[in-house]
Design an enzyme around this catalytic site. Structure first.
Site, PDB file in Angstrom:
ATOM      1  N   GLY A  70      25.415  25.671 -23.184  1.00  0.00           N
ATOM      2  CA  GLY A  70      25.903  25.118 -21.925  1.00  0.00           C
ATOM      3  C   GLY A  70      25.225  23.794 -21.607  1.00  0.00           C
ATOM      4  O   GLY A  70      24.890  23.004 -22.496  1.00  0.00           O
ATOM      5  N   SER A  71      24.971  23.538 -20.322  1.00  0.00           N
ATOM      6  CA  SER A  71      24.562  22.203 -19.868  1.00  0.00           C
ATOM      7  C   SER A  71      23.183  21.760 -20.324  1.00  0.00           C
ATOM      8  O   SER A  71      22.877  20.566 -20.245  1.00  0.00           O
ATOM      9  CB  SER A  71      24.654  22.127 -18.341  1.00  0.00           C
ATOM     10  OG  SER A  71      26.000  22.221 -17.933  1.00  0.00           O
ATOM     11  N   THR A  72      22.320  22.671 -20.783  1.00  0.00           N
ATOM     12  CA  THR A  72      21.039  22.215 -21.331  1.00  0.00           C
ATOM     13  C   THR A  72      21.272  21.341 -22.565  1.00  0.00           C
ATOM     14  O   THR A  72      20.444  20.495 -22.903  1.00  0.00           O
ATOM     15  CB  THR A  72      20.132  23.406 -21.704  1.00  0.00           C
ATOM     16  OG1 THR A  72      20.877  24.346 -22.477  1.00  0.00           O
ATOM     17  CG2 THR A  72      19.570  24.078 -20.465  1.00  0.00           C
TER      18      THR A  72
END
Length: 615
Positions: free
Chosen positions: A342-344
């Site tokens: 995801g956004s990491t």
């Protein structure tokens, strides 16, 4: 006259036969002389062996210590009880004593005592106190030899990292198996003279070859940091009803791992016991395992399961189910399991875009709440959109459309090049067994839609250790470090010492890109989606993530946060993943505060200086 005539006629043959016989006798005498003179020592030893009984003296396994010298894996003295049939003079008393002290069925003990063998093992890993009591009976034919059993002073702490040993004291998982050759030592022997019947001679001396203990392994784990991280993991797991929580805390400058948590952990001193508090019972969700695990009451013991294959009987399916659950319980999610980050992963997209010159901090974007890529409408987490924003603001807002645009600017070929340059397509090389590899699209299969989803961390999978290692390499000035636990190897008496070294690859990103990434990620915590990771008095950088698990229809999520400190000179980095939290599941809401709380406690412990003016 006839004899003389016979001898005269066959004189030549007789002389030849005599000569051959003489040569054979000479050869035999020569061989005998050779054996007596030149091989006497060898055959003397062979004769001696026939009249000696050999027993193994187990070597003590080397200790494992944390970076401060605290022992986290040691040994306890136990006993191996055996019988020598030819020396048993009072079989009924022997059987009775062994049954009483060892708690074994009489038929089982009797069968072993009456078996005609040089040595029959009755039971291993017997408590020393019990072994001493058996010795005190003074019954001939019983042998009690001291042995070692692995002991873990901190119970379940770092269980999936340390690993454990089996009945033969050989490593099974974790550091115990990875450093088996370092820790195992060399067994000694005890030679006892015996007569032709195999009965030991009472007055004869014993020969003893001393065992060589295993080496001491010092690792980078810090007991205090590990314990605090485990406490934080269990606390959030209970609060959010999560299935599992993993935490890695590492030095981004050199890859030394301070803590690696896989909650729920298991008891290292009883690693074959399954309980619903410690084992991942998702194995029961599989139809073939559900029936097998149903109704399991008393936990299996190490002796029942270690080193034994499932028996082909009516209970075979149940044993297979137990073993499947054990394997799940022992898995180190930080290195064995992959997930969509995801956004990491936007850390990687941003670094690639900056390094390539495809984007700058002040470039402007517009987010209406979605992007249309080919025939797909890909949403932003803010359905109304963020409107006009700079790239820095897009990173602070964790805006999907902004990162989709950056990925499109890079293009598949350039983006794939940075996957390779950053080391994402190879394993990290961590010194633990079973590391999983990144699951990524082939370059030729990355179309516009795949490129868009990869840009914000979906449609591929990596391990937590890969993510934190790559992030470390981006923020530490551009050096691809090797995450590791082993620091040094030394002999138990301290007579030798070897520092372990690991490869470092420079030039992952430029120092300028690294500095820009530290600044961006500090703003994410200062004013963006990672606010709840802020710690007063310290400059913190980081990135939140909320990724949806497959299949999407289940609506199950992994919440995560990666953070580091100090933001301008990173000395510690941490990653938390919360698997299937119940209720609110956003990474910025439930994962970021955990890392913030950990940093609040460990930054002073690591002597990272308080910085005035940091709110």
């Amino acid at each position: 006259m006839a004899m003389a005539l016979f001898l005269a006629r066959h004189k030549r043959k007789i002389l030849t036969a005599a000569l051959i016989l003489a040569l054979m006798l000479a050869g035999l005498c020569g061989q005998l002389g050779y054996l007596m003179i030149f091989r006497s020592e060898h055959y003397s030893e062979r004769a001696k062996e026939l009249h000696e009984r050999e027993r193994t003296i187990k070597a003590a396994r080397g200790e494992i210590r944390d970076r401060n010298g605290t022992v986290i894996a040691a040994n306890r003295t136990v006993c191996t009880v055996s019988v020598i049939h030819s020396q048993v003079s009072e079989p009924e008393k022997v059987i009775g004593a062994l049954c009483a002290e060892l708690g074994l069925p009489q038929e089982e003990v009797k069968k072993k005592v009456e078996k005609r063998s040089s040595r029959e093992i009755i039971k291993t890993n017997v408590a020393k106190e019990t072994g001493d009591r058996i010795r005190s009976y003074g019954l001939s034919g019983i042998k009690v030899d001291e042995d070692y059993k692995r002991y873990y002073p901190y119970g379940s702490m770092a269980s999936k990292v340390l690993g454990f040993t089996g009945a033969d004291n050989q490593g099974i998982i974790g550091l115990e198996v990875m450093y088996e050759s370092v820790l195992k030592g060399t067994d000694g022997t005890l030679l006892t003279p015996a007569d032709a019947r195999g009965i030991e001679l009472e007055d004869a001396g014993e020969e003893r070859i001393e065992p060589v203990p295993g080496n001491t392994l010092t690792v980078s784990l810090d007991v205090n940091i590990q314990k605090y991280a485990e406490q934080a993991a269990y606390q959030v797991m209970e609060q959010k009803g999560a299935k599992a929580v993993s935490i890695i805390i590492m030095d981004p400058r050199n890859g030394e791992i301070y803590a690696m948590v896989n909650a729920p952990e298991f008891d290292l001193n009883d690693p074959f016991s399954l309980t619903r508090d410690t084992a991942p019972w998702e194995a029961a969700e599989e139809p073939e395992n559900a029936e097998a695990l149903a109704g399991i009451g008393a936990p299996e013991t190490a002796e029942a399961l270690a080193g034994q294959e499932a028996q082909e009987n009516a209970d075979g399916s149940a044993e297979a189910g137990v073993q499947a659950a054990l394997n799940q319980m022992w898995r180190n999610r930080c290195i064995n399991d992959t997930y969509e980050p995801g956004s990491t992963f936007k850390i990687i997209t941003a670094a690639a875009g900056l390094e390539q010159g495809a984007v700058s901090l002040t470039d402007r974007f517009f987010c209406p709440g979605f992007r249309i890529v080919e025939d797909r409408r890909i949403r932003c987490h803010k359905t109304g959109g963020h409107g006009s924003e700079t790239f820095l603001e897009g990173a602070m807002n964790s805006c999907n459309p902004v990162f989709i645009d950056v990925g499109q600017r890079l293009g598949a070929e350039a983006f794939y090049h940075y996957f390779e340059q950053f080391g994402l397509l190879e394993k990290t090389g961590i010194d633990l067994p079973g590391e999983a590899a990144t699951i990524m699209h082939k370059k030729e299969n990355i179309g516009l839609v795949e490129l868009a989803t990869i840009s914000f961390g979906q449609s591929f999978q990596i391990t937590p250790i890969q993510l934190i290692t790559t992030a470390s390499s981006i923020i530490n000035g551009g050096n691809r470090i090797t995450p590791h636990l082993g620091l040094s190897i030394s002999k138990s008496d301290g007579s030798s010492y070897k520092k372990l070294e690991y490869p470092v690859r420079s030039g992952i990103v430029s120092k300028e890109t690294s500095a820009s990434m530290r600044y961006i990620l500090e703003q994410v915590v200062a004013e963006g989606s990672g606010k709840k990771a802020a710690v007063a008095g310290f400059r913190i950088g980081g990135k939140t993530a909320t990724s949806e698990k497959l299949p999407r229809s289940l609506k199950k999520y992994i919440s995560s946060f990666i953070g580091f400190a100090p933001a301008d000179d990173p000395q510690v980095i941490a990653l938390i993943t919360i698997d299937e939290p119940v209720g609110v599941y956003y990474g910025g809401t439930i994962a970021a505060p955990v890392i913030g709380d950990i940093f609040k406690n460990i930054l002073p412990y690591l002597e990272i200086q308080f910085q005035e003016g940091c709110d």
